[in-house]
Design an enzyme around this catalytic site. Sequence first.
Site, short mmCIF file in Angstrom:
data_model
loop_
_atom_site.label_atom_id
_atom_site.label_comp_id
_atom_site.label_asym_id
_atom_site.label_seq_id
_atom_site.Cartn_x
_atom_site.Cartn_y
_atom_site.Cartn_z
CD GLU A 51 -2.46 1.74 2.83
OE1 GLU A 51 -2.91 2.73 3.17
OE2 GLU A 51 -2.54 0.45 3.33
NE ARG A 55 -0.44 8.27 5.95
CZ ARG A 55 -0.63 7.65 6.49
NH1 ARG A 55 0.54 7.73 7.48
NH2 ARG A 55 -1.54 6.73 7.00
CB THR A 79 -3.18 8.53 2.55
OG1 THR A 79 -2.59 7.57 3.34
CG2 THR A 79 -3.89 9.62 3.29
CE LYS A 139 -6.43 2.26 7.33
NZ LYS A 139 -5.65 3.38 6.46
#
Length: 220
Positions: A51, A55, A79, A139
Site C-alpha cells: 500500500e 502522504r 490515504t 479497514k
Amino acid sequence: MTTTATPALAPRTGAEVLDVAPVVPVVVVEEVAQAVPLAQALLRGGIGVIEITLRSAAGLEAIRAVAAEVPGMVVGAGTVVTPEQALAVTAAGASFVVTPGSPPRLVDAVLDLGIPALCGTGTLTEMLTLAERGLTAMKFFPAEVSGGAPYLSAVHGPCPQLRFCPTGGISPANAASYLALPNVGCVGGSWLTPKDAVAAGDWARVEALAAAAAGLRTAS
C-alpha cells in the site's frame, strides 16, 4: 533467506485484498526511484502486496512505477481521501484503494470506479453503513486507539459477515493477536519499511522484515 511470494492475481474485490498476505506494508515513498527496489525486496521476502500512500508528493508516481515494473506485486493506493485521488490512482495502475474514512462522496466514487477498496471505519455505525452499500471488507483505523483487537472481537458477534484490515499502531508485538481473530484477514503496518532502511537503500533489511511478516499467518 529469500522466500519470493507466489505472484498474486489482481484482486477483484476488497475481500480478496485481505487474503493476499498477512501483512500489508503501509509505505510512504519520498523518492520515486525508491519504489521499485523497495517493492522487489518485499516480494523477495514473501509479501506480495504493498500500500503506497499519497502522504508524499512521490506517492502517485511511485504507484505507477511499481504497477508497471514489478510483476507479481499487488499495488494499492493508501490515504485516498477524495474522489479525484481515487480516479488518479486507478489511472496510475493501482489494484485497490485504501481510505482512512468513509464519507459518502468518496465511497460513491470508489463504487463507481469499480476498483477493490478497503474503506476506513472506526465504529459499528460506519461498519454497518458500508455493509449497507455492499462492502463487507474494510479497514479498521486507527486500530489500537479505537479499541484494538478486543473491539474487533466484540464486533464479530453482531457482524460475523464483516472482515477487516486493522491498521494504526500495529507492530510485530501485537500483529498475531489481530490475525488470530476470525474477522481479520490481514493487518496493515509500516514496520516492514523503516524510513532509515529505505533512505539508505538497505533492501536486504526490508526483505528480512518481509520474510518475518510473511510467517505471521502460520504463527497465528
